[in-house]
Design an enzyme around this catalytic site. Structure first.
Site, PDB file in Angstrom:
ATOM      1  N   CYS A  56       0.793  -1.236   0.000  1.00  0.00           N
ATOM      2  CA  CYS A  56       0.000   0.000   0.000  1.00  0.00           C
ATOM      3  C   CYS A  56       0.827   1.290   0.000  1.00  0.00           C
ATOM      4  O   CYS A  56       0.451   2.238  -0.707  1.00  0.00           O
ATOM      5  CB  CYS A  56      -1.025  -0.006   1.130  1.00  0.00           C
ATOM      6  SG  CYS A  56      -0.526  -0.815   2.640  1.00  0.00           S
TER       7      CYS A  56
ATOM      8  N   HIS B   5      -8.539  -0.615   0.989  1.00  0.00           N
ATOM      9  CA  HIS B   5      -7.628  -1.746   0.787  1.00  0.00           C
ATOM     10  C   HIS B   5      -8.481  -2.959   0.425  1.00  0.00           C
ATOM     11  O   HIS B   5      -9.483  -3.237   1.085  1.00  0.00           O
ATOM     12  CB  HIS B   5      -6.847  -2.072   2.064  1.00  0.00           C
ATOM     13  CG  HIS B   5      -6.037  -0.937   2.597  1.00  0.00           C
ATOM     14  ND1 HIS B   5      -4.672  -0.852   2.435  1.00  0.00           N
ATOM     15  CD2 HIS B   5      -6.388   0.165   3.307  1.00  0.00           C
ATOM     16  CE1 HIS B   5      -4.220   0.240   3.030  1.00  0.00           C
ATOM     17  NE2 HIS B   5      -5.240   0.871   3.565  1.00  0.00           N
TER      18      HIS B   5
ATOM     19  N   HIS C 276      -5.824  -1.230  -4.374  1.00  0.00           N
ATOM     20  CA  HIS C 276      -6.122  -0.058  -3.557  1.00  0.00           C
ATOM     21  C   HIS C 276      -6.942   0.909  -4.387  1.00  0.00           C
ATOM     22  O   HIS C 276      -6.568   1.246  -5.511  1.00  0.00           O
ATOM     23  CB  HIS C 276      -4.834   0.594  -3.063  1.00  0.00           C
ATOM     24  CG  HIS C 276      -4.072  -0.272  -2.108  1.00  0.00           C
ATOM     25  ND1 HIS C 276      -3.036  -1.091  -2.510  1.00  0.00           N
ATOM     26  CD2 HIS C 276      -4.241  -0.495  -0.782  1.00  0.00           C
ATOM     27  CE1 HIS C 276      -2.589  -1.759  -1.464  1.00  0.00           C
ATOM     28  NE2 HIS C 276      -3.297  -1.425  -0.405  1.00  0.00           N
TER      29      HIS C 276
ATOM     30  N   ARG D  55       7.241 -11.227   5.176  1.00  0.00           N
ATOM     31  CA  ARG D  55       6.928 -11.115   6.599  1.00  0.00           C
ATOM     32  C   ARG D  55       7.876 -12.017   7.388  1.00  0.00           C
ATOM     33  O   ARG D  55       8.083 -13.173   7.030  1.00  0.00           O
ATOM     34  CB  ARG D  55       5.476 -11.538   6.865  1.00  0.00           C
ATOM     35  CG  ARG D  55       4.439 -10.840   5.984  1.00  0.00           C
ATOM     36  CD  ARG D  55       4.017  -9.499   6.517  1.00  0.00           C
ATOM     37  NE  ARG D  55       3.121  -8.808   5.581  1.00  0.00           N
ATOM     38  CZ  ARG D  55       1.800  -8.936   5.580  1.00  0.00           C
ATOM     39  NH1 ARG D  55       1.210  -9.743   6.456  1.00  0.00           N
ATOM     40  NH2 ARG D  55       1.059  -8.263   4.720  1.00  0.00           N
TER      41      ARG D  55
ATOM     42  N   ASP E 244      -3.115  -7.531  -4.598  1.00  0.00           N
ATOM     43  CA  ASP E 244      -3.460  -6.328  -3.850  1.00  0.00           C
ATOM     44  C   ASP E 244      -4.141  -5.304  -4.741  1.00  0.00           C
ATOM     45  O   ASP E 244      -3.707  -5.067  -5.875  1.00  0.00           O
ATOM     46  CB  ASP E 244      -2.173  -5.707  -3.308  1.00  0.00           C
ATOM     47  CG  ASP E 244      -2.240  -5.466  -1.821  1.00  0.00           C
ATOM     48  OD1 ASP E 244      -3.314  -5.643  -1.242  1.00  0.00           O
ATOM     49  OD2 ASP E 244      -1.198  -5.105  -1.250  1.00  0.00           O
TER      50      ASP E 244
ATOM     51  N   GLN F 154       0.588 -10.965  -2.837  1.00  0.00           N
ATOM     52  CA  GLN F 154      -0.770 -10.475  -2.597  1.00  0.00           C
ATOM     53  C   GLN F 154      -1.370  -9.981  -3.908  1.00  0.00           C
ATOM     54  O   GLN F 154      -0.720  -9.251  -4.657  1.00  0.00           O
ATOM     55  CB  GLN F 154      -0.766  -9.328  -1.591  1.00  0.00           C
ATOM     56  CG  GLN F 154      -0.507  -9.753  -0.163  1.00  0.00           C
ATOM     57  CD  GLN F 154      -0.649  -8.585   0.792  1.00  0.00           C
ATOM     58  OE1 GLN F 154      -0.114  -7.508   0.564  1.00  0.00           O
ATOM     59  NE2 GLN F 154      -1.364  -8.796   1.883  1.00  0.00           N
TER      60      GLN F 154
ATOM     61  N   LYS G  91     -14.244  -2.395   8.485  1.00  0.00           N
ATOM     62  CA  LYS G  91     -13.916  -3.276   7.368  1.00  0.00           C
ATOM     63  C   LYS G  91     -14.947  -4.381   7.259  1.00  0.00           C
ATOM     64  O   LYS G  91     -15.685  -4.668   8.205  1.00  0.00           O
ATOM     65  CB  LYS G  91     -12.521  -3.891   7.533  1.00  0.00           C
ATOM     66  CG  LYS G  91     -12.400  -4.848   8.714  1.00  0.00           C
ATOM     67  CD  LYS G  91     -11.053  -5.566   8.719  1.00  0.00           C
ATOM     68  CE  LYS G  91     -10.946  -6.526   9.911  1.00  0.00           C
ATOM     69  NZ  LYS G  91      -9.756  -7.375   9.848  1.00  0.00           N
TER      70      LYS G  91
END
Length: 648
Positions: free
Chosen positions: A333, A513, A384, A362, A382, A380, A467
């Site tokens: 992000c 997100h 946004h 991670r 991902d 991911q 969320k």
């Protein structure tokens, strides 16, 4: 029972002004109380068999419980047999769980020989919501406003047989545990989850209201073991974790790579069609980026150590330019934010939907790693979205609809939603009441309009915004959390993001997100277990394998496969020296969805015969018809296991 919303023991005194509600043993709260009570019986049994064992904690967890112990020697399977017998004796005795409120000093005096309990006493009053809430750590011991000890009392003599620091509640007596329990496995675990602390021995168990429910659970475990993605990954040659690379870092073999490629490309096509733009970002960044995003403050334990770079020295070795710390990125992000910030934005540019298959890293503890579902490097999918406040509900609706539609493409169709909201403890949250009200209502409207089951979770929001989490059930009834839609005004504020609105004023966008799969690795593992390795035709590494009855028919069958390859079908021709029946067994074991077999009658008639995973067949199909049906099954993303799946 619940008294004024709080879980209490049945022995609790209730007044006329209290609101009391029953808690049944098969309810989520009831199961958690049953399992926590069984954990106490386990700990009592351990200290009966081994009086020198020191107690850690024993919370209920999904489908069971555990208890941690400090013992001189690790537990063995033989130890579990002895503990099983002692637990059965305690349960039959019907010992009563009796609650006592104690002061800190009284607790310390009673538990002077329990160093881990003494440590927990200092945590009294820590945040937590008790048994059954998902708090599965020290809050089961000291999470309330007062300190309590539970005595296990012999109903015949009134003597205290054992005691433990615990906030409760518990069953009235041990006999209510019944016979629907079992000890399941042994593991090692660091005290309070930190590798800086002593390593304890953990015993896991499970408990259910009846023996039949226990057997059903054990059957599910057996089925889950059969479907274990780590086992299937080896058997089907899909992926591995080479020691030479390191723990939690996977490599994808050609067959696994085919499935992953199909997943990614299908998702990419769907995203582009839905108005997303793909971006690419690097794997590392200077620390300043993660300081500004606050990841290095709140998430440092989960990040890999820094890489020192850019230092320059003169000929004498003196530093002329100090170095800087770089970090492997734990999230995409902040880099997507910088893409937004690269130039001025207008309301006409919004919503902006950025997508990336971005690999992140991670620093997971080695004990937490688990196949592809918990790794140190993962990708991911991902996205946004940068939206104006008045676009929030519409965009969130589109995201949920898109996510559900996409997951259905992959064969998942049992969904429910959780809405994580703030609670009344306002010091835990940032942002105005107005923001929380309209953003929470927007997500609530989105969830309700989906028609899916919705559970509202007060107090579970991120500190900056609400969320929605989407959960799905797989083929054997396990629930997986997949996609998340997170409203975030915090990062736009931290990075001072702006857009020019219709009135010419500079305003902050809201960031959404959104990860659809969560991670490609984890979603692949879920699909692999959901299908037990037998993927639908469109995802199968090999979609069609050709098996000639004899070597002389290989050229004829090879020509058919070449024709299918020209239409994009993944095929293989088995020309090995194995007998035909062994070839059939081999490819059935490899879970190839369609086997094409040809002999003299097929070559003469210009046909081919089909064989399916379950052993059913369809003979004498023309080549054109065979190609049509195979291509239709791929286009329809159909699961083909039997003859009827292709020829019904």
């Amino acid at each position: 029972m619940r008294v004024n919303g709080e879980l209490k023991d049945l022995a609790t005194t209730v007044t006329d002004t209290d609101v009391a509600e029953p808690v049944t043993i098969e309810s989520p709260d009831g199961l958690a109380i049953l399992r926590h009570s069984t954990a106490h019986v386990l700990a009592q049994a351990v200290q009966k068999v081994n009086p020198d064992a020191k107690l850690g904690i024993g919370p209920p967890v999904t489908d069971g419980f555990y208890y941690d112990f400090d013992v001189a020697e690790p537990f063995t399977p033989e130890d579990l047999k002895a503990l099983d017998k002692e637990m059965a004796r305690i349960i039959r005795a019907g010992q009563r769980f009796m609650r006592r409120v104690v002061t800190d000093d009284e607790a310390r005096a009673e538990l002077a020989e329990e160093p881990y309990k003494l440590e927990l006493i200092g945590l009294k009053g820590a945040a937590g919501h008790g048994v059954g809430s998902g708090d599965d750590h020290e809050t089961v011991e000291v999470g309330g406003s007062e300190l309590t000890i539970y005595d296990n009392v012999d109903p015949k003599t009134g003597d205290v047989a054992w005691r433990d620091l615990c906030r409760g509640p518990h069953l009235p007596n041990t006999r209510m545990i019944g016979n629907g329990w079992a000890l399941t496995r042994i593991a090692a675990a660091y005290w309070r989850g930190s590798e800086k602390n002593p390593q304890l021995q953990r015993i896991y168990g499970t408990a259910w209201p009846t023996k039949d429910e226990l057997r059903e659970y054990q059957h599910r475990l057996e089925e889950a073991a059969r479907r274990d993605h780590r086992k299937l990954g080896r058997e089907l040659d899909l992926f591995s974790f080479p020691e030479e690379i390191g723990s939690g870092l996977s490599v994808w073999h050609p067959r696994g790579g085919v499935v992953r490629m199909e997943m990614e490309q299908h998702a990419r096509r769907r995203h582009i069609a839905d108005g997303y733009t793909y971006v690419y970002t690097p794997h590392i960044s200077k620390e300043d980026l993660f300081l500004q995003s606050n990841h290095l403050v709140t998430y440092k334990e989960g990040m890999f150590p820094p890489i020192r770079m850019d230092e320059e020295r003169d000929a004498e070795g003196n530093v002329t330019k100090p170095g800087q710390d770089y970090y492997l990125k734990p999230m995409n992000c902040p880099m997507h934010i910088l893409i937004y910030k690269e130039r001025a934005r207008s309301y006409r540019d919004l919503p902006m939907r950025l997508a990336e298959n971005g690999t992140v890293y991670r620093n997971e503890l080695s004990g937490a790693l688990h196949g592809l579902t918990r790794v140190r490097g993962f990708t991911q999918d991902d996205s946004h979205l940068f939206v104006t406040p008045d676009q929030l509900e519409e965009e969130a609706t589109k995201v949920i609809e898109f996510v559900i539609s996409m997951l259905r493409d992959f064969g998942l169709d049992d969904f429910e939603l959780e809405l994580s909201m703030r609670d009344d403890e306002k010091d835990k949250w940032i942002g105005s009441d107005e923001f929380w009200e309209y953003s929470t209502n927007a997500l609530r409207n989105v969830a309700r309009s989906s028609g899916l089951k919705l559970t509202e979770m007060p107090g579970e929001a991120a500190f900056y915004g609400p969320k929605i989490d989407l959960k799905t059930k797989d083929a054997i009834g396990r629930t997986w959390q997949l996609s998340t839609v997170q409203v975030d005004p915090n990062l736009p504020e931290r990075f001072e993001l702006e857009f020019t609105d219709r009135d010419g004023q500079k305003k902050r966008p809201i960031m959404i997100h959104r990860a659809l799969f969560g991670s490609i690795e984890r979603f692949f593992a879920i699909l692999l277990e959901h299908y037990a390795g037998a993927f639908p035709v469109w995802l199968a590494p090999v979609q069609v394998v050709g098996i000639p009855v004899a070597d002389e028919y290989a050229p004829y069958l090879g020509g058919i496969l070449t024709q299918l390859q020209g239409s994009g079908v993944r095929t293989e021709l088995d020309t090995s020296d194995d007998r035909m029946q062994k070839k059939i067994r081999t490819h059935t074991t490899q879970k190839v969805p369609i086997q094409l077999i040809a002999g003299e009658s097929d070559r003469t008639a210009e046909t081919v015969s089909f064989r399916f995973r379950d052993g059913t067949q369809e003979n004498g199909v023309s080549i054109a018809e065979a190609e049509r049906r195979i291509l239709e099954a791929i286009a329809d993303r159909r699961q083909v296991t039997t003859r009827d799946d292709l020829f019904s």
